[in-house]
Motif scaffolding. Structure first.
Motif, PDB file in Angstrom:
ATOM      1  N   MET A 147      43.258  -6.952  18.547  1.00 52.35           N
ATOM      2  CA  MET A 147      42.511  -7.709  17.549  1.00 52.35           C
ATOM      3  C   MET A 147      42.750  -7.063  16.182  1.00 52.35           C
ATOM      4  O   MET A 147      42.608  -5.842  16.036  1.00 52.35           O
ATOM      5  CB  MET A 147      41.012  -7.731  17.872  1.00 52.35           C
ATOM      6  CG  MET A 147      40.674  -8.537  19.111  1.00 52.35           C
ATOM      7  SD  MET A 147      38.894  -8.601  19.446  1.00 52.35           S
ATOM      8  CE  MET A 147      38.326  -9.619  18.083  1.00 52.35           C
ATOM      9  N   VAL A 148      43.135  -7.870  15.196  1.00 53.64           N
ATOM     10  CA  VAL A 148      43.509  -7.325  13.895  1.00 53.64           C
ATOM     11  C   VAL A 148      42.718  -7.985  12.773  1.00 53.64           C
ATOM     12  O   VAL A 148      42.158  -9.066  12.934  1.00 53.64           O
ATOM     13  CB  VAL A 148      45.027  -7.505  13.625  1.00 53.64           C
ATOM     14  CG1 VAL A 148      45.853  -6.726  14.635  1.00 53.64           C
ATOM     15  CG2 VAL A 148      45.407  -8.992  13.664  1.00 53.64           C
ATOM     16  N   GLU A 149      42.653  -7.308  11.632  1.00 48.86           N
ATOM     17  CA  GLU A 149      41.996  -7.837  10.441  1.00 48.86           C
ATOM     18  C   GLU A 149      42.726  -7.317   9.207  1.00 48.86           C
ATOM     19  O   GLU A 149      43.450  -6.321   9.264  1.00 48.86           O
ATOM     20  CB  GLU A 149      40.529  -7.400  10.401  1.00 48.86           C
ATOM     21  CG  GLU A 149      40.345  -5.901  10.244  1.00 48.86           C
ATOM     22  CD  GLU A 149      38.886  -5.479  10.213  1.00 48.86           C
ATOM     23  OE1 GLU A 149      38.025  -6.363  10.118  1.00 48.86           O
ATOM     24  OE2 GLU A 149      38.625  -4.271  10.282  1.00 48.86           O
ATOM     25  N   PHE A 150      42.533  -8.022   8.089  1.00 52.80           N
ATOM     26  CA  PHE A 150      43.102  -7.538   6.834  1.00 52.80           C
ATOM     27  C   PHE A 150      42.140  -6.545   6.190  1.00 52.80           C
ATOM     28  O   PHE A 150      40.971  -6.838   5.981  1.00 52.80           O
ATOM     29  CB  PHE A 150      43.363  -8.703   5.879  1.00 52.80           C
ATOM     30  CG  PHE A 150      44.644  -9.435   6.181  1.00 52.80           C
ATOM     31  CD1 PHE A 150      45.862  -8.900   5.795  1.00 52.80           C
ATOM     32  CD2 PHE A 150      44.629 -10.642   6.869  1.00 52.80           C
ATOM     33  CE1 PHE A 150      47.049  -9.567   6.076  1.00 52.80           C
ATOM     34  CE2 PHE A 150      45.799 -11.315   7.152  1.00 52.80           C
ATOM     35  CZ  PHE A 150      47.028 -10.769   6.747  1.00 52.80           C
ATOM     36  N   ASN A 151      42.647  -5.355   5.915  1.00 51.94           N
ATOM     37  CA  ASN A 151      41.869  -4.302   5.271  1.00 51.94           C
ATOM     38  C   ASN A 151      42.662  -3.840   4.057  1.00 51.94           C
ATOM     39  O   ASN A 151      43.746  -3.275   4.186  1.00 51.94           O
ATOM     40  CB  ASN A 151      41.659  -3.143   6.256  1.00 51.94           C
ATOM     41  CG  ASN A 151      40.640  -2.153   5.762  1.00 51.94           C
ATOM     42  OD1 ASN A 151      40.438  -1.988   4.560  1.00 51.94           O
ATOM     43  ND2 ASN A 151      39.996  -1.466   6.694  1.00 51.94           N
TER      44      ASN A 151
END
Length: 227
Positions: A147-151
């Motif tokens: 699971m990935v997100e923009f940081n």
């Protein structure tokens, strides 16, 4: 031990129009949860909270003659689930003239639970002696692995550990809240707006009984499992 079951069904829905009243196996979705509650002997009373008009004919078949219309403030898409259940508890205690020890909510959009799930969840809640309980299933995606997100405009894994996770099997087990069964101690429900608290226990269910209907694809999958 007095146990109240709440069944909450709003007529509006953004993802799937009037999903709580769509028919599966020639029965409106709401009545699947009602029938499960009626078959659970541990439950003393059932209260239905809705802004819709429910078939009096179907209610009478089940010896249910009353449901509570919720006010407009609790009938929009921004209304919190806990607020609605708390309102149903207060109305039920006034109507039935009794005080409940705890409240179990059966979510209408998660109809694949079975009677054993409800009984086992109640038993676990009583054994754990926590303030509330939620039903869960093992997550198919893992924030430590896939699971990935923009940081800061960079794509990153949601959660990291000191060691790098190279296989899904090595990642910590995480769960999805499957929106099927919720249980609260009465006094705790009256003072909280949270579903997950410091003292929350869980009842684990398999994925095939954990599908929460949000869209047409979910609905088709639930129909398939019913068959």
């Amino acid at each position: 031990m007095n146990i109240l079951c709440t069944i909450c069904a709003r007529k509006g829905s953004k993802g799937l129009k009037n999903k709580n009243f769509l028919k599966i196996n020639n029965k409106e979705l709401i009545f699947h949860s009602i029938d499960q509650a009626l078959k659970t002997k541990k439950i003393n009373d059932i209260i239905i909270s809705t802004d819709a008009n429910i078939s009096q004919k179907e209610l009478k078949k089940r010896n249910l003659y009353v449901y509570f219309k919720r006010n407009k403030k609790l009938s929009n898409s921004k209304s919190g689930k806990v607020e609605v259940i708390r309102d149903a508890l207060i109305k039920a205690e006034f109507f039935f003239k009794k005080r409940y020890d705890f409240v179990i909510d059966l979510d209408v959009s998660s109809p694949l639970r079975n009677i054993k799930d409800i009984i086992n969840a109640i038993n676990k809640f009583q054994k754990d002696k926590t303030n509330n309980l939620i039903s869960v299933c093992k997550s198919r995606k893992n924030p430590y692995f896939n699971m990935v997100e923009f940081n800061n405009k960079k794509l990153k894994i949601v959660k990291t550990l000191n060691k790098k996770i190279l296989r899904r099997q090595d990642a910590p087990i995480v769960y999805e809240v499957n929106a099927s069964i919720y249980i609260w101690k009465r006094n705790f429900l009256l003072k909280t707006n949270n579903i997950i608290c410091k003292n929350t226990s869980v009842y684990e269910m398999p994925f095939k009984r954990s599908i929460d209907i949000d869209n047409k694809e979910d609905l088709e999958l639930v129909k398939y499992y019913f068959k």
